[in-house]
Design a protein around this motif. Structure first.
Motif, PDB file in Angstrom:
ATOM      1  N   VAL A   1       0.868  -1.336  -0.075  1.00 52.28           N
ATOM      2  CA  VAL A   1       0.127  -0.148  -0.045  1.00 52.28           C
ATOM      3  C   VAL A   1       0.719   1.119   0.056  1.00 52.28           C
ATOM      4  O   VAL A   1       0.471   2.267  -0.814  1.00 52.28           O
ATOM      5  CB  VAL A   1      -0.906  -0.023   1.121  1.00 52.28           C
ATOM      6  N   GLU A   2       1.918   1.282   0.908  1.00 55.91           N
ATOM      7  CA  GLU A   2       2.926   2.393   0.812  1.00 55.91           C
ATOM      8  C   GLU A   2       3.712   2.739  -0.314  1.00 55.91           C
ATOM      9  O   GLU A   2       3.839   3.864  -0.660  1.00 55.91           O
ATOM     10  CB  GLU A   2       3.612   2.383   2.188  1.00 55.91           C
ATOM     11  N   ILE A   3       4.061   1.652  -1.029  1.00 46.50           N
ATOM     12  CA  ILE A   3       4.913   1.565  -2.110  1.00 46.50           C
ATOM     13  C   ILE A   3       4.175   2.000  -3.426  1.00 46.50           C
ATOM     14  O   ILE A   3       4.561   3.234  -4.443  1.00 46.50           O
ATOM     15  CB  ILE A   3       5.871   0.313  -2.290  1.00 46.50           C
ATOM     16  N   CYS A   4       3.290   1.435  -3.633  1.00 40.91           N
ATOM     17  CA  CYS A   4       2.208   1.552  -4.855  1.00 40.91           C
ATOM     18  C   CYS A   4       1.086   2.013  -4.727  1.00 40.91           C
ATOM     19  O   CYS A   4       0.335   2.222  -5.710  1.00 40.91           O
ATOM     20  CB  CYS A   4       2.423   0.074  -5.659  1.00 40.91           C
ATOM     21  N   GLY A   5       0.588   2.329  -3.656  1.00 35.10           N
ATOM     22  CA  GLY A   5      -0.757   2.978  -3.338  1.00 35.10           C
ATOM     23  C   GLY A   5      -2.134   2.031  -3.389  1.00 35.10           C
ATOM     24  O   GLY A   5      -3.167   2.418  -2.836  1.00 35.10           O
ATOM     25  N   VAL A   6      -1.628   0.594  -3.688  1.00 33.11           N
ATOM     26  CA  VAL A   6      -2.976  -0.081  -3.508  1.00 33.11           C
ATOM     27  C   VAL A   6      -2.285  -1.555  -3.108  1.00 33.11           C
ATOM     28  O   VAL A   6      -1.335  -1.723  -3.164  1.00 33.11           O
ATOM     29  CB  VAL A   6      -3.582  -0.526  -4.939  1.00 33.11           C
ATOM     30  N   GLY A   7      -3.244  -2.417  -2.351  1.00 29.04           N
ATOM     31  CA  GLY A   7      -3.043  -3.576  -1.724  1.00 29.04           C
ATOM     32  C   GLY A   7      -4.289  -4.602  -1.912  1.00 29.04           C
ATOM     33  O   GLY A   7      -5.278  -3.979  -1.695  1.00 29.04           O
ATOM     34  N   TYR A   8      -4.052  -5.871  -1.761  1.00 28.15           N
ATOM     35  CA  TYR A   8      -5.266  -6.842  -1.873  1.00 28.15           C
ATOM     36  C   TYR A   8      -5.200  -7.682  -0.857  1.00 28.15           C
ATOM     37  O   TYR A   8      -4.149  -8.563  -0.718  1.00 28.15           O
ATOM     38  CB  TYR A   8      -5.555  -7.252  -3.499  1.00 28.15           C
ATOM     39  N   THR A   9      -6.460  -8.284  -0.287  1.00 26.96           N
ATOM     40  CA  THR A   9      -6.449  -9.504   0.562  1.00 26.96           C
ATOM     41  C   THR A   9      -7.421 -10.229  -0.179  1.00 26.96           C
ATOM     42  O   THR A   9      -8.330  -9.954  -0.808  1.00 26.96           O
ATOM     43  CB  THR A   9      -6.841  -9.121   2.035  1.00 26.96           C
ATOM     44  N   PHE A  10      -7.139 -11.542   0.233  1.00 28.03           N
ATOM     45  CA  PHE A  10      -8.042 -12.580  -0.358  1.00 28.03           C
ATOM     46  C   PHE A  10      -8.628 -13.437   0.935  1.00 28.03           C
ATOM     47  O   PHE A  10      -7.902 -14.019   1.485  1.00 28.03           O
ATOM     48  CB  PHE A  10      -7.340 -13.551  -1.327  1.00 28.03           C
TER      49      PHE A  10
ATOM     50  N   GLY B   1     -21.111 -15.632  -1.807  1.00 28.41           N
ATOM     51  CA  GLY B   1     -22.006 -14.765  -2.357  1.00 28.41           C
ATOM     52  C   GLY B   1     -21.435 -13.215  -2.104  1.00 28.41           C
ATOM     53  O   GLY B   1     -22.151 -12.444  -2.138  1.00 28.41           O
ATOM     54  N   ILE B   2     -20.352 -13.303  -2.377  1.00 30.81           N
ATOM     55  CA  ILE B   2     -19.622 -11.828  -2.153  1.00 30.81           C
ATOM     56  C   ILE B   2     -18.253 -11.891  -2.798  1.00 30.81           C
ATOM     57  O   ILE B   2     -17.627 -12.894  -2.726  1.00 30.81           O
ATOM     58  CB  ILE B   2     -19.370 -11.374  -0.743  1.00 30.81           C
ATOM     59  N   ILE B   3     -17.654 -10.678  -3.285  1.00 28.54           N
ATOM     60  CA  ILE B   3     -16.236 -10.808  -4.171  1.00 28.54           C
ATOM     61  C   ILE B   3     -15.387 -11.098  -2.955  1.00 28.54           C
ATOM     62  O   ILE B   3     -15.303 -10.284  -1.928  1.00 28.54           O
ATOM     63  CB  ILE B   3     -16.053  -9.890  -5.022  1.00 28.54           C
ATOM     64  N   PRO B   4     -14.591 -12.070  -2.883  1.00 30.56           N
ATOM     65  CA  PRO B   4     -13.542 -12.459  -1.839  1.00 30.56           C
ATOM     66  C   PRO B   4     -12.286 -11.654  -1.797  1.00 30.56           C
ATOM     67  O   PRO B   4     -11.559 -11.687  -0.737  1.00 30.56           O
ATOM     68  CB  PRO B   4     -13.106 -13.874  -1.904  1.00 30.56           C
ATOM     69  N   ILE B   5     -12.125 -10.840  -2.948  1.00 31.97           N
ATOM     70  CA  ILE B   5     -10.830 -10.021  -3.095  1.00 31.97           C
ATOM     71  C   ILE B   5     -11.199  -8.505  -2.633  1.00 31.97           C
ATOM     72  O   ILE B   5     -12.081  -8.050  -3.008  1.00 31.97           O
ATOM     73  CB  ILE B   5     -10.388  -9.937  -4.496  1.00 31.97           C
ATOM     74  N   VAL B   6     -10.355  -8.098  -1.606  1.00 32.56           N
ATOM     75  CA  VAL B   6     -10.486  -6.713  -0.895  1.00 32.56           C
ATOM     76  C   VAL B   6      -9.594  -5.854  -1.318  1.00 32.56           C
ATOM     77  O   VAL B   6      -8.401  -6.335  -1.281  1.00 32.56           O
ATOM     78  CB  VAL B   6     -10.936  -6.882   0.560  1.00 32.56           C
ATOM     79  N   GLU B   7      -9.954  -4.529  -1.892  1.00 30.43           N
ATOM     80  CA  GLU B   7      -8.890  -3.784  -2.137  1.00 30.43           C
ATOM     81  C   GLU B   7      -8.696  -2.592  -1.068  1.00 30.43           C
ATOM     82  O   GLU B   7      -9.381  -2.051  -0.447  1.00 30.43           O
ATOM     83  CB  GLU B   7      -9.392  -2.800  -3.440  1.00 30.43           C
ATOM     84  N   TYR B   8      -7.120  -2.432  -0.843  1.00 35.52           N
ATOM     85  CA  TYR B   8      -6.710  -1.484   0.234  1.00 35.52           C
ATOM     86  C   TYR B   8      -6.163  -0.520  -0.616  1.00 35.52           C
ATOM     87  O   TYR B   8      -5.399  -0.698  -1.576  1.00 35.52           O
ATOM     88  CB  TYR B   8      -6.037  -1.894   1.254  1.00 35.52           C
ATOM     89  N   ILE B   9      -6.463   0.997  -0.354  1.00 38.04           N
ATOM     90  CA  ILE B   9      -5.980   2.063  -1.154  1.00 38.04           C
ATOM     91  C   ILE B   9      -5.234   2.917  -0.074  1.00 38.04           C
ATOM     92  O   ILE B   9      -5.654   3.042   0.992  1.00 38.04           O
ATOM     93  CB  ILE B   9      -6.723   2.745  -1.989  1.00 38.04           C
ATOM     94  N   ARG B  10      -3.976   3.629  -0.374  1.00 36.02           N
ATOM     95  CA  ARG B  10      -3.508   4.518   0.594  1.00 36.02           C
ATOM     96  C   ARG B  10      -4.263   5.994   0.439  1.00 36.02           C
ATOM     97  O   ARG B  10      -4.480   6.589   1.350  1.00 36.02           O
ATOM     98  CB  ARG B  10      -1.966   4.831   0.071  1.00 36.02           C
ATOM     99  N   SER B  11      -4.656   6.486  -0.670  1.00 34.58           N
ATOM    100  CA  SER B  11      -5.459   7.511  -0.979  1.00 34.58           C
ATOM    101  C   SER B  11      -6.039   7.347  -1.903  1.00 34.58           C
ATOM    102  O   SER B  11      -5.857   6.608  -2.784  1.00 34.58           O
ATOM    103  CB  SER B  11      -4.286   8.742  -0.984  1.00 34.58           C
ATOM    104  N   TYR B  12      -6.969   8.473  -2.244  1.00 39.24           N
ATOM    105  CA  TYR B  12      -8.133   8.111  -3.397  1.00 39.24           C
ATOM    106  C   TYR B  12      -7.417   8.690  -4.755  1.00 39.24           C
ATOM    107  O   TYR B  12      -8.100   8.414  -5.730  1.00 39.24           O
ATOM    108  CB  TYR B  12      -9.118   9.136  -3.069  1.00 39.24           C
ATOM    109  N   ASP B  13      -6.341   9.083  -4.862  1.00 41.82           N
ATOM    110  CA  ASP B  13      -5.352   9.230  -5.898  1.00 41.82           C
ATOM    111  C   ASP B  13      -4.582   8.025  -6.107  1.00 41.82           C
ATOM    112  O   ASP B  13      -3.908   7.761  -7.205  1.00 41.82           O
ATOM    113  CB  ASP B  13      -4.625  10.599  -5.878  1.00 41.82           C
TER     114      ASP B  13
END
Length: 542
Positions: free
Chosen positions: A136-145, A238-250
């Motif tokens: 998240v800190e390096i590229c702005g996004v991260g994902y958990t499954f 019954g739900i998308i199991p991949i969750v997106e974390y972001i550092r900021s909205y940009d």
């Protein structure tokens, strides 16, 4: 050679279809992958840049003394990443109870939330959060499954949480619905032959795709389907199991905006090192100096030898004698070098480096300034600004964590290993709130005093813990301490009641938790200057 990387955060992958099915999943992915591949290149560049792969941005090849060409890397990006990962992700993200009693049901959920935290601990979530935080800190996004633990053993968690490499995972969001909801969660890998293996999740289906064909699910006899002859499988959650974390909205990394300045800093330090080495390995300039000549035999390629004359150059500790020529010319020997203001350049380097870190949200950690403490020091060194920035990011992180919790609760309810009477089955999404805590040792005494004051004034212990935010898991501490805190508060108020009942009403002193000026207006001319005459007259009458 100059490598120009223009990055403005990771792009969101969109789709305009109202529903993703087996009939249009291939078309949706075909349009999505070109957008993600740009993100892939950016993430790969940022990851390598943070590790130290920072090509020197020199516009032209070095022309003077090309044999001396240092390319040093002052890896400020790694320093910014290390601080932000430690400060913002260095403590566990625990779950706490949103309210002590569930609305309308009269049920205390504290033990249930504590059990959910134990399941997370069994998944080694603290270590995994470090991996997530780094992405998240390096590229702005991260994902958990999140998935059901299909290999459950006694003592394990009922669900699994894994961190996905953002180069190989992304979400496709809806441009059709106003809430931009996730429509497809994608994870893929590339084998040794370059073949892309894709796993795509919609809310109700799971697709395995290779070479633009769905390879799982039931066979479908439909001549209109050109991409495959299978339907995919049911998504049990019954739900998308991949969750997106972001550092900021940009969706930018912590050092991404300062890459150009970091490149300039690397170039500046490299030039200084080049100059120092050029001064050390100096080129000597002589004029009107005659050096002795010696004859040297040189072996030729054809086996013959020839005699050549070579100038004998002086070496270290040698004496060299020169003479003034008859026409009055003065011979000289001196180094051929440029004069550098090293002190000014070094101060410029330190100032530039400090400014880059400041822009990356890194406060001063080695300040030698004295005379300031507490809030003044925090403001002067940038810690207050870092805390404000972390608080802003925390709100975004908590939102993603809550989406993850929603998937986790689905996995718990779908797991066949959860006992029918488990309190986890009664937990609801609205019962839980994430708790992101940053430890600051200089606040420990203040927080302890605040907690003691709240408890002694009758505030519910769990709410006091949440307000002070002193512990890693407030809910667990409350479960462990509820009995003692309740006894302490009960005893405290019984003693106060007994003490109050033994006093005469006329002797009671008004209960004021802090000093005020309610009884000074008529007594002091300093508080109300208009009453100064009345005050003097009152004294004369007295």
């Amino acid at each position: 050679m100059v490598i120009t990387m223009e990055m403005y955060g990771r792009s969101i992958v969109w789709t305009d279809v109202p529903e993703v099915t087996s009939e249009n999943i291939i078309d949706v992915l075909t349009k999505a992958f070109p957008v993600h591949l740009k993100n892939f290149r950016d993430i790969k560049f940022l990851d390598e840049y943070e590790k130290g792969k920072q090509p020197l941005q020199r516009k032209e090849p070095k022309s003077y003394r090309p044999d001396i060409d240092f390319e040093t890397v002052d890896n400020v990006a790694a320093e910014a990443t290390e601080f932000n990962t430690s400060y913002r992700w260095g403590n566990p993200i625990t779950l706490i109870q949103r309210g002590e009693i569930d609305a309308g049901e009269g049920k205390n959920e504290s033990p249930d939330v504590a059990l959910l935290n134990e399941c997370y601990d069994a998944e080694d979530i603290n270590s995994k959060n470090q991996e997530l935080g780094r992405w998240v800190e390096i590229c702005g996004v991260g994902y958990t499954f999140v998935d059901i633990n299909s290999e459950y053993e006694d003592g394990d968690s009922y669900f699994t949480v894994d961190i996905l490499d953002p180069k190989y995972a992304f979400l496709i969001r809806s441009n059709y619905y106003v809430d931009h909801r996730p429509m497809v969660g994608v994870s893929f890998r590339i084998d040794d032959n370059g073949l892309r293996h894709i796993t795509a999740f919609t809310k109700y289906q799971r697709f395995e795709i290779e070479e633009s064909k769905i390879i799982n699910g039931k066979s479908v006899d439909n001549s209109e389907m050109h991409h495959g002859n299978r339907s995919g499988e049911t998504n049990p959650l019954g739900i998308i199991p991949i969750v997106e974390y972001i550092r900021s909205y940009d969706r930018t990394g912590c050092f991404e905006r300062q890459i150009a300045e970091m490149d300039a800093l690397n170039l500046l330090e490299s030039n200084v090192l080049n100059q120092v080495d050029q001064q050390t390995q100096v080129v000597w300039h002589t004029n009107d100096v005659d050096f002795p000549v010696e004859e040297v035999e040189v072996q030729n390629e054809d086996g013959t030898t020839t005699v050549e004359e070579r100038v004998v150059k002086p070496e270290s500790n040698d004496w060299l004698q020169t003479y003034t020529t008859p026409d009055g010319k003065q011979p000289f020997i001196r180094p051929l070098a440029m004069e550098y203001n090293y002190q000014g350049i070094l101060e410029n380097i330190m100032s530039k480096r400090s400014l880059i870190l400041q822009k990356c949200g890194v406060p001063e950690r080695n300040s030698a300034n004295g005379g300031s403490t507490g809030v003044a020091m925090s403001d002067a060194t940038g810690w207050s600004a870092a805390e404000s920035s972390a608080n802003k990011q925390q709100l975004i992180t908590e939102s993603a964590k809550m989406q993850e919790v929603k998937v986790v609760l689905r996995a718990i309810k779908k797991s066949a290993d959860v006992p029918a009477d488990s309190p986890l089955l009664n937990l609801k999404y609205r019962d839980i709130r994430p708790n992101v805590k940053r430890n600051r040792s200089f606040d420990l005494i203040t927080k302890s005093n605040a907690l003691a004051t709240l408890l002694s004034h009758g505030v519910n212990g769990l709410h006091a813990f949440k307000t002070v935010n002193l512990f890693e898991d407030n809910t667990q501490v409350w479960v462990d301490s509820e009995e003692m805190i309740t006894k302490y508060q009960k005893k405290l108020f019984e003693e106060e009641k007994q003490e109050s009942s033994g006093k005469n009403e006329a002797e009671k002193i008004p209960d004021r938790t802090a000093s005020d000026i309610s009884d000074q207006k008529d007594e002091s001319p300093v508080v109300d200057g208009n009453n100064q005459i009345n005050y003097s007259e009152k004294n004369r009458k007295g």
